[in-house]
Design a protein around this motif. Structure first.
Motif, short mmCIF file in Angstrom:
data_model
loop_
_atom_site.label_atom_id
_atom_site.label_comp_id
_atom_site.label_asym_id
_atom_site.label_seq_id
_atom_site.Cartn_x
_atom_site.Cartn_y
_atom_site.Cartn_z
N PHE A 192 18.95 -5.65 -12.69
CA PHE A 192 19.23 -6.92 -12.61
C PHE A 192 20.19 -7.45 -11.98
O PHE A 192 20.00 -8.30 -11.18
CB PHE A 192 19.21 -7.39 -14.16
N PRO A 193 21.51 -6.89 -12.33
CA PRO A 193 22.53 -7.54 -11.20
C PRO A 193 22.52 -7.24 -9.91
O PRO A 193 22.83 -7.86 -9.22
CB PRO A 193 23.82 -6.93 -11.94
N ARG A 194 21.94 -6.21 -9.64
CA ARG A 194 21.72 -5.88 -8.03
C ARG A 194 20.86 -6.99 -7.73
O ARG A 194 20.97 -7.24 -6.37
CB ARG A 194 20.99 -4.26 -8.05
N ARG A 195 19.74 -7.25 -8.31
CA ARG A 195 19.02 -8.20 -7.75
C ARG A 195 19.58 -9.62 -7.55
O ARG A 195 19.30 -10.39 -6.53
CB ARG A 195 17.61 -8.40 -8.77
N LEU A 196 20.30 -10.03 -8.53
CA LEU A 196 21.18 -11.05 -8.47
C LEU A 196 22.17 -11.01 -7.16
O LEU A 196 22.08 -12.34 -6.57
CB LEU A 196 22.26 -11.29 -9.71
N ILE A 197 22.60 -9.97 -6.82
CA ILE A 197 23.38 -10.09 -5.80
C ILE A 197 22.73 -9.92 -4.59
O ILE A 197 22.97 -10.67 -3.49
CB ILE A 197 24.13 -8.54 -5.83
N GLU A 198 21.51 -9.28 -4.53
CA GLU A 198 20.68 -9.39 -3.21
C GLU A 198 20.12 -10.73 -2.86
O GLU A 198 19.93 -11.03 -1.77
CB GLU A 198 19.46 -8.43 -3.52
N GLU A 199 19.77 -11.47 -4.01
CA GLU A 199 19.28 -12.91 -3.88
C GLU A 199 20.39 -13.90 -3.72
O GLU A 199 20.29 -15.08 -3.58
CB GLU A 199 18.37 -13.06 -4.99
N ARG A 200 21.64 -13.42 -3.87
CA ARG A 200 22.92 -14.62 -3.68
C ARG A 200 22.70 -15.37 -4.80
O ARG A 200 23.35 -16.44 -4.53
CB ARG A 200 23.06 -14.84 -2.50
N ARG A 201 22.40 -14.90 -6.01
CA ARG A 201 22.59 -15.94 -7.10
C ARG A 201 23.74 -15.75 -7.91
O ARG A 201 24.05 -16.49 -8.68
CB ARG A 201 21.18 -15.60 -8.04
N ILE A 202 24.75 -14.88 -7.59
CA ILE A 202 25.86 -14.75 -8.25
C ILE A 202 26.85 -14.23 -7.28
O ILE A 202 26.58 -13.65 -5.99
CB ILE A 202 25.76 -13.63 -9.45
N THR A 203 28.21 -14.95 -7.52
CA THR A 203 29.18 -14.56 -6.42
C THR A 203 29.72 -13.14 -6.59
O THR A 203 29.79 -12.38 -7.81
CB THR A 203 30.47 -15.46 -7.16
N PHE A 204 29.93 -12.16 -5.78
CA PHE A 204 30.48 -11.35 -5.61
C PHE A 204 31.41 -10.83 -4.58
O PHE A 204 31.35 -11.79 -3.40
CB PHE A 204 29.09 -10.18 -5.57
N VAL A 205 31.86 -9.60 -4.70
CA VAL A 205 32.84 -9.28 -3.64
C VAL A 205 32.58 -8.01 -3.23
O VAL A 205 32.38 -7.09 -3.76
CB VAL A 205 34.51 -9.16 -4.34
N LYS A 206 32.93 -7.82 -1.70
CA LYS A 206 32.70 -6.42 -1.29
C LYS A 206 33.86 -5.80 -1.00
O LYS A 206 34.63 -6.32 -0.18
CB LYS A 206 31.77 -6.70 0.13
N VAL A 207 34.07 -4.69 -1.56
CA VAL A 207 35.26 -3.97 -1.13
C VAL A 207 34.88 -2.66 -0.53
O VAL A 207 34.53 -1.81 -1.35
CB VAL A 207 36.06 -3.73 -2.64
N GLY A 208 35.00 -2.66 0.90
CA GLY A 208 34.39 -1.50 1.35
C GLY A 208 33.01 -1.55 1.24
O GLY A 208 32.27 -2.52 1.64
N ARG A 209 32.45 -0.28 0.87
CA ARG A 209 31.05 -0.42 0.61
C ARG A 209 30.80 -0.69 -0.99
O ARG A 209 29.59 -0.65 -1.43
CB ARG A 209 30.42 1.14 0.90
N HIS A 210 31.85 -0.91 -1.72
CA HIS A 210 31.47 -1.19 -3.22
C HIS A 210 31.68 -2.68 -3.40
O HIS A 210 31.96 -3.39 -2.67
CB HIS A 210 33.10 -0.68 -3.79
N VAL A 211 30.65 -2.82 -4.36
CA VAL A 211 30.41 -4.14 -4.86
C VAL A 211 31.10 -4.44 -6.06
O VAL A 211 30.74 -3.74 -7.06
CB VAL A 211 28.83 -4.67 -4.74
N ARG A 212 31.78 -5.58 -6.15
CA ARG A 212 32.28 -6.06 -7.49
C ARG A 212 31.83 -7.53 -7.86
O ARG A 212 31.80 -8.25 -6.90
CB ARG A 212 33.71 -5.90 -7.32
N ILE A 213 31.72 -7.85 -9.27
CA ILE A 213 31.34 -9.22 -9.53
C ILE A 213 32.57 -9.46 -10.30
O ILE A 213 33.13 -9.04 -11.36
CB ILE A 213 30.19 -9.15 -10.35
N PRO A 214 33.14 -10.90 -10.05
CA PRO A 214 34.60 -11.27 -10.66
C PRO A 214 33.76 -11.69 -12.20
O PRO A 214 32.71 -12.14 -12.47
CB PRO A 214 34.72 -12.56 -10.17
N GLU A 215 34.57 -11.30 -13.22
CA GLU A 215 34.22 -11.69 -14.60
C GLU A 215 33.67 -13.24 -14.91
O GLU A 215 32.96 -13.44 -15.36
CB GLU A 215 35.23 -11.32 -15.49
#
Length: 71
Positions: A22-45
């Motif tokens: 579910f969160p991966r889909r939110l990221i893929e569809e750009r429905r939630i703010t996320f941060v890319k740190v290198g190849r890692h994906v992080r989501i602000p609380e």
């Protein structure tokens, strides 16, 4: 400057009570703010809190029944 805690996809899934998909889909569809740190994906609380707030549906007060009780 207060820095918001960055959560992993696994942490967000656990917080929301969903699978990791579910969160991966939110990221893929750009429905939630996320941060890319290198190849890692992080989501602000704060982004998770905002997402939950935005998608929260308020309860509707129960309407009184028009039928009278039989007893």
């Amino acid at each position: 400057m207060a820095v918001d805690r960055l959560l992993t996809v696994d942490q967000v899934a656990e917080l929301l009570g969903t699978t990791v998909r579910f969160p991966r889909r939110l990221i893929e569809e750009r429905r939630i703010t996320f941060v890319k740190v290198g190849r890692h994906v992080r989501i602000p609380e704060a982004a998770v809190r905002a997402f939950v707030q935005e998608h929260t549906v308020a309860a509707v007060p129960a309407a009184r029944s028009r039928l009278r009780s039989v007893a």
